[in-house]
Write a protein that holds these residues in place. Structure first.
Motif, PDB file in Angstrom:
ATOM      1  N   LEU A   1       7.722  -7.601  -8.724  1.00 22.68           N
ATOM      2  CA  LEU A   1       8.458  -8.545  -7.886  1.00 22.68           C
ATOM      3  C   LEU A   1       8.599  -8.008  -6.470  1.00 22.68           C
ATOM      4  O   LEU A   1       8.476  -8.757  -5.487  1.00 22.68           O
ATOM      5  CB  LEU A   1       9.829  -8.812  -8.491  1.00 22.68           C
ATOM      6  CG  LEU A   1      10.733  -9.794  -7.751  1.00 22.68           C
ATOM      7  CD1 LEU A   1      10.079 -11.166  -7.669  1.00 22.68           C
ATOM      8  CD2 LEU A   1      12.095  -9.891  -8.428  1.00 22.68           C
ATOM      9  N   GLY A   2       8.845  -6.686  -6.339  1.00 20.33           N
ATOM     10  CA  GLY A   2       8.943  -6.093  -5.004  1.00 20.33           C
ATOM     11  C   GLY A   2       7.642  -6.192  -4.244  1.00 20.33           C
ATOM     12  O   GLY A   2       7.627  -6.492  -3.036  1.00 20.33           O
ATOM     13  N   ALA A   3       6.512  -5.941  -4.933  1.00 17.70           N
ATOM     14  CA  ALA A   3       5.211  -6.061  -4.275  1.00 17.70           C
ATOM     15  C   ALA A   3       4.958  -7.497  -3.816  1.00 17.70           C
ATOM     16  O   ALA A   3       4.423  -7.742  -2.722  1.00 17.70           O
ATOM     17  CB  ALA A   3       4.106  -5.603  -5.225  1.00 17.70           C
ATOM     18  N   LEU A   4       5.341  -8.475  -4.678  1.00 14.22           N
ATOM     19  CA  LEU A   4       5.175  -9.876  -4.293  1.00 14.22           C
ATOM     20  C   LEU A   4       6.047 -10.219  -3.085  1.00 14.22           C
ATOM     21  O   LEU A   4       5.609 -10.931  -2.166  1.00 14.22           O
ATOM     22  CB  LEU A   4       5.539 -10.769  -5.480  1.00 14.22           C
ATOM     23  CG  LEU A   4       5.408 -12.279  -5.259  1.00 14.22           C
ATOM     24  CD1 LEU A   4       3.968 -12.651  -4.920  1.00 14.22           C
ATOM     25  CD2 LEU A   4       5.875 -13.051  -6.493  1.00 14.22           C
ATOM     26  N   MET A   5       7.265  -9.680  -3.055  1.00  7.92           N
ATOM     27  CA  MET A   5       8.145  -9.937  -1.906  1.00  7.92           C
ATOM     28  C   MET A   5       7.565  -9.331  -0.630  1.00  7.92           C
ATOM     29  O   MET A   5       7.628  -9.950   0.443  1.00  7.92           O
ATOM     30  CB  MET A   5       9.532  -9.353  -2.187  1.00  7.92           C
ATOM     31  CG  MET A   5      10.312 -10.090  -3.270  1.00  7.92           C
ATOM     32  SD  MET A   5      11.897  -9.282  -3.643  1.00  7.92           S
ATOM     33  CE  MET A   5      12.712  -9.415  -2.045  1.00  7.92           C
ATOM     34  N   LEU A   6       6.984  -8.138  -0.739  1.00  8.54           N
ATOM     35  CA  LEU A   6       6.370  -7.519   0.447  1.00  8.54           C
ATOM     36  C   LEU A   6       5.178  -8.338   0.931  1.00  8.54           C
ATOM     37  O   LEU A   6       4.967  -8.504   2.141  1.00  8.54           O
ATOM     38  CB  LEU A   6       5.943  -6.089   0.122  1.00  8.54           C
ATOM     39  CG  LEU A   6       7.083  -5.072  -0.037  1.00  8.54           C
ATOM     40  CD1 LEU A   6       6.513  -3.721  -0.438  1.00  8.54           C
ATOM     41  CD2 LEU A   6       7.875  -4.946   1.260  1.00  8.54           C
TER      42      LEU A   6
ATOM     43  N   ASP B   1       5.736  -5.264  13.539  1.00  8.43           N
ATOM     44  CA  ASP B   1       7.157  -5.062  13.808  1.00  8.43           C
ATOM     45  C   ASP B   1       8.018  -5.884  12.853  1.00  8.43           C
ATOM     46  O   ASP B   1       9.014  -5.389  12.296  1.00  8.43           O
ATOM     47  CB  ASP B   1       7.471  -5.436  15.258  1.00  8.43           C
ATOM     48  CG  ASP B   1       6.844  -4.464  16.252  1.00  8.43           C
ATOM     49  OD1 ASP B   1       6.495  -3.337  15.827  1.00  8.43           O
ATOM     50  OD2 ASP B   1       6.694  -4.824  17.438  1.00  8.43           O
ATOM     51  N   LEU B   2       7.632  -7.165  12.685  1.00 10.48           N
ATOM     52  CA  LEU B   2       8.390  -8.018  11.778  1.00 10.48           C
ATOM     53  C   LEU B   2       8.288  -7.542  10.334  1.00 10.48           C
ATOM     54  O   LEU B   2       9.280  -7.542   9.584  1.00 10.48           O
ATOM     55  CB  LEU B   2       7.910  -9.467  11.888  1.00 10.48           C
ATOM     56  CG  LEU B   2       8.140 -10.166  13.239  1.00 10.48           C
ATOM     57  CD1 LEU B   2       7.480 -11.538  13.241  1.00 10.48           C
ATOM     58  CD2 LEU B   2       9.633 -10.297  13.519  1.00 10.48           C
ATOM     59  N   PHE B   3       7.078  -7.115   9.939  1.00  9.85           N
ATOM     60  CA  PHE B   3       6.878  -6.667   8.554  1.00  9.85           C
ATOM     61  C   PHE B   3       7.643  -5.368   8.278  1.00  9.85           C
ATOM     62  O   PHE B   3       8.203  -5.194   7.184  1.00  9.85           O
ATOM     63  CB  PHE B   3       5.387  -6.472   8.284  1.00  9.85           C
ATOM     64  CG  PHE B   3       5.096  -5.943   6.906  1.00  9.85           C
ATOM     65  CD1 PHE B   3       5.316  -6.716   5.784  1.00  9.85           C
ATOM     66  CD2 PHE B   3       4.608  -4.651   6.739  1.00  9.85           C
ATOM     67  CE1 PHE B   3       5.053  -6.223   4.512  1.00  9.85           C
ATOM     68  CE2 PHE B   3       4.338  -4.153   5.471  1.00  9.85           C
ATOM     69  CZ  PHE B   3       4.566  -4.940   4.357  1.00  9.85           C
ATOM     70  N   GLN B   4       7.688  -4.467   9.242  1.00  7.80           N
ATOM     71  CA  GLN B   4       8.423  -3.224   9.034  1.00  7.80           C
ATOM     72  C   GLN B   4       9.911  -3.488   8.829  1.00  7.80           C
ATOM     73  O   GLN B   4      10.567  -2.840   8.015  1.00  7.80           O
ATOM     74  CB  GLN B   4       8.201  -2.287  10.211  1.00  7.80           C
ATOM     75  CG  GLN B   4       6.804  -1.668  10.239  1.00  7.80           C
ATOM     76  CD  GLN B   4       6.557  -0.830  11.473  1.00  7.80           C
ATOM     77  OE1 GLN B   4       7.454  -0.668  12.305  1.00  7.80           O
ATOM     78  NE2 GLN B   4       5.349  -0.305  11.601  1.00  7.80           N
ATOM     79  N   GLY B   5      10.447  -4.447   9.570  1.00  5.42           N
ATOM     80  CA  GLY B   5      11.844  -4.813   9.340  1.00  5.42           C
ATOM     81  C   GLY B   5      12.067  -5.342   7.930  1.00  5.42           C
ATOM     82  O   GLY B   5      13.040  -4.981   7.260  1.00  5.42           O
ATOM     83  N   SER B   6      11.150  -6.208   7.481  1.00  6.03           N
ATOM     84  CA  SER B   6      11.259  -6.726   6.115  1.00  6.03           C
ATOM     85  C   SER B   6      11.060  -5.614   5.092  1.00  6.03           C
ATOM     86  O   SER B   6      11.710  -5.596   4.036  1.00  6.03           O
ATOM     87  CB  SER B   6      10.222  -7.837   5.885  1.00  6.03           C
ATOM     88  OG  SER B   6      10.425  -8.915   6.774  1.00  6.03           O
ATOM     89  N   LEU B   7      10.139  -4.678   5.397  1.00  9.64           N
ATOM     90  CA  LEU B   7       9.874  -3.579   4.474  1.00  9.64           C
ATOM     91  C   LEU B   7      11.125  -2.733   4.264  1.00  9.64           C
ATOM     92  O   LEU B   7      11.445  -2.343   3.134  1.00  9.64           O
ATOM     93  CB  LEU B   7       8.734  -2.718   5.015  1.00  9.64           C
ATOM     94  CG  LEU B   7       8.331  -1.506   4.169  1.00  9.64           C
ATOM     95  CD1 LEU B   7       7.843  -1.951   2.805  1.00  9.64           C
ATOM     96  CD2 LEU B   7       7.247  -0.703   4.880  1.00  9.64           C
ATOM     97  N   VAL B   8      11.847  -2.467   5.321  1.00  9.17           N
ATOM     98  CA  VAL B   8      13.079  -1.676   5.195  1.00  9.17           C
ATOM     99  C   VAL B   8      14.101  -2.418   4.329  1.00  9.17           C
ATOM    100  O   VAL B   8      14.740  -1.829   3.445  1.00  9.17           O
ATOM    101  CB  VAL B   8      13.652  -1.373   6.591  1.00  9.17           C
ATOM    102  CG1 VAL B   8      15.027  -0.732   6.471  1.00  9.17           C
ATOM    103  CG2 VAL B   8      12.709  -0.455   7.361  1.00  9.17           C
ATOM    104  N   ARG B   9      14.255  -3.711   4.563  1.00  6.82           N
ATOM    105  CA  ARG B   9      15.221  -4.482   3.780  1.00  6.82           C
ATOM    106  C   ARG B   9      14.822  -4.546   2.305  1.00  6.82           C
ATOM    107  O   ARG B   9      15.670  -4.382   1.420  1.00  6.82           O
ATOM    108  CB  ARG B   9      15.349  -5.895   4.355  1.00  6.82           C
ATOM    109  CG  ARG B   9      16.032  -5.942   5.718  1.00  6.82           C
ATOM    110  CD  ARG B   9      16.359  -7.364   6.103  1.00  6.82           C
ATOM    111  NE  ARG B   9      15.151  -8.157   6.321  1.00  6.82           N
ATOM    112  CZ  ARG B   9      14.512  -8.264   7.469  1.00  6.82           C
ATOM    113  NH1 ARG B   9      14.965  -7.613   8.542  1.00  6.82           N
ATOM    114  NH2 ARG B   9      13.437  -9.017   7.583  1.00  6.82           N
ATOM    115  N   VAL B  10      13.527  -4.770   2.044  1.00 11.40           N
ATOM    116  CA  VAL B  10      13.067  -4.836   0.658  1.00 11.40           C
ATOM    117  C   VAL B  10      13.221  -3.471  -0.023  1.00 11.40           C
ATOM    118  O   VAL B  10      13.606  -3.383  -1.201  1.00 11.40           O
ATOM    119  CB  VAL B  10      11.603  -5.320   0.596  1.00 11.40           C
ATOM    120  CG1 VAL B  10      11.044  -5.175  -0.821  1.00 11.40           C
ATOM    121  CG2 VAL B  10      11.506  -6.769   1.042  1.00 11.40           C
TER     122      VAL B  10
END
Length: 454
Positions: A22-27, A160-169
């Motif tokens: 699920l985490g991989a799918l969210m990323l 930049d946007l993905f790194q922010g999401s990566l930290v949250r996930v």
């Protein structure tokens, strides 16, 4: 997983695997969302630049003319330093002016502005095409403005946007994993208490477990308590059997000792001979009792149950009858076999069935029978022993199957013969019944094999 893996580890693995998936799918979804967001943001720049350029297009000297202000291109530039291109084309698709001869795009849904990703001269570009016309009252010439830039800015914004999401996930995944670990430990704590309670018990006690457990483990506790109850019954039966056996053996052994002591006080050799005869009879009876006790112990031990194999009941009946023929002949007893010519096959253990028949024949001989018949029936496969002795009253026929129970005080029996027969019948999944003999005088014991199980 190996058999040594703990339940805790199995639960952790099987719950973490879906969580990781699920985490991989969210990323992956976060990356797609970041890319779409970056595309929309930069497409707005393309839209604004193309609109600014289109507003500068004029009609001069019978042709389209463009006086492009530097600000129109500067709005496309970002700190990513991507390359910016523009071009103006007339209605016939002819290049008018610009800093690059950009490729055209196929219009869709009659939109005036559309975008696409193209590869041009080895560069990956995002191209926006705006179709417009002059707004002069005397000229309505159509034209096309094409603007494009390389993808460095888009990719940087996407990262930049993905790194922010990566930290949250990652933070969410860490919290979920910690919660999962604590939840599993809490959920398995009753099982740990049950394990400790079993481990700390005195191995000599078979008292039921008293623990407050969840429903699923309460069912396991009740199953364990049922097993302990069966073990208590087995131990009680064993203790009773051992007590009865010691009593049965103690009596003849005490008699032997008394006979020997009495004989030693006598001086007459004839009295010695009589004492030796009595001692010989008692020792033979005691030896037979010991053999029967060993047979009962072996039959009641589930760990030593032999495998049932195909065998012929006719051969079993003939072998057992032949073994008992000598003793019956000495006592003047008519012993015979009635068996069909064809084989009567079952699954069983030959030595157990032979011992069963020997015990039935010996019981009948010792209790006064003058005629004994061993019979084999085919439908269903059945072993029978019928005699003309005194028989057993109907109200005692279940009780005589208990160890050491004797229907009468006459005869030389030990009270184990029919108990051994009953154990052998149960081991062969056969139905044991006691009836009156065919002529109404005597006893007929039937062992009917209702279902062979190998």
């Amino acid at each position: 997983m190996s058999a040594q893996d703990s339940l805790y580890r199995r639960l952790l693995v099987w719950l973490l695997l879906p969580l990781l998936g699920l985490g991989a799918l969210m990323l992956f979804q976060a990356y797609l969302g970041a890319r779409d967001t970056a595309d929309r943001a930069f497409d707005r720049l393309l839209e604004a630049s193309s609109l600014a350029i289109a507003e500068q297009v004029k009609w001069q000297d019978e042709s389209l003319w463009l006086d492009l202000a530097p600000a129109a291109l500067e709005m496309l530039a970002t700190d990513a330093e991507e390359r910016v291109f523009y071009a103006l084309y007339n209605a016939q698709g002819e290049f008018i002016t610009g800093n690059a001869n950009l490729p055209g795009l196929s219009a869709s849904d009659e939109q005036s502005l559309y975008y696409d990703n193209v590869t041009w001269n080895g560069q990956h570009l995002r191209v926006g095409v705006r179709e417009a016309r002059l707004e002069d009252w005397s000229q309505r010439e159509r034209f096309e403005v094409r603007v494009a830039h390389t993808r460095e800015g888009r990719e940087r914004l996407t990262q930049d946007l993905f790194q922010g999401s990566l930290v949250r996930v990652a933070i969410m995944a860490l919290l979920a994993a910690c919660t999962l670990v604590l939840t599993i430990r809490f959920a398995l704590s009753p099982l740990t208490r049950l394990r400790r309670a079993i481990r700390e018990r005195d191995p000599r006690t078979l008292a039921p477990l008293e623990l407050d457990l969840p429903r699923e483990l309460a069912e396991l506790r009740e199953t364990l308590n049922e097993l302990l109850a069966r073990m208590r019954r087995v131990r009680a039966n064993q203790e009773r059997f051992i007590g009865d056996a010691s009593h049965q053996l103690r009596t003849p052994l005490a008699g032997l000792s008394a006979r020997a002591e009495l004989a030693l006080r006598q001086e007459n050799p004839s009295l010695w001979r009589d004492a030796l005869k009595a001692m010989q009879a008692t020792s033979a009876s005691t030896a037979r009792l010991a053999v029967q006790l060993l047979s009962m112990t072996r039959l009641n031990n589930p760990e030593t149950s032999p495998e049932l194999v195909p065998l012929d009941l006719n051969q079993v009946a003939r072998t057992a009858t032949l073994g008992a023929l000598g003793a019956c002949h000495r006592d003047g007893i008519d012993l015979g076999v009635e068996a069909p010519e064809e084989e009567t096959l079952i699954h069983g253990v030959s030595w157990q069935l032979e011992e069963c028949l020997v015990n039935l024949i010996d019981n009948a001989r010792r209790y006064g029978a003058r005629r004994i018949t061993v019979r084999v029936l085919t439908e269903p496969p059945t072993l029978e022993v019928e005699d003309d002795g005194p028989g057993i009253p109907a109200e005692l026929r279940l009780m005589v199957l208990r160890p050491f129970f004797r229907g009468s005080d006459t005869g030389e029996g030990s009270g184990l013969g029919l108990a051994i027969v009953d154990s052998i019948a149960r081991a062969h999944h056969a139905r044991l019944t006691l009836h009156d003999a065919s002529d109404g005088h005597g006893l007929r014991v039937s062992m009917r094999f209702t279902g062979d199980r190998s």
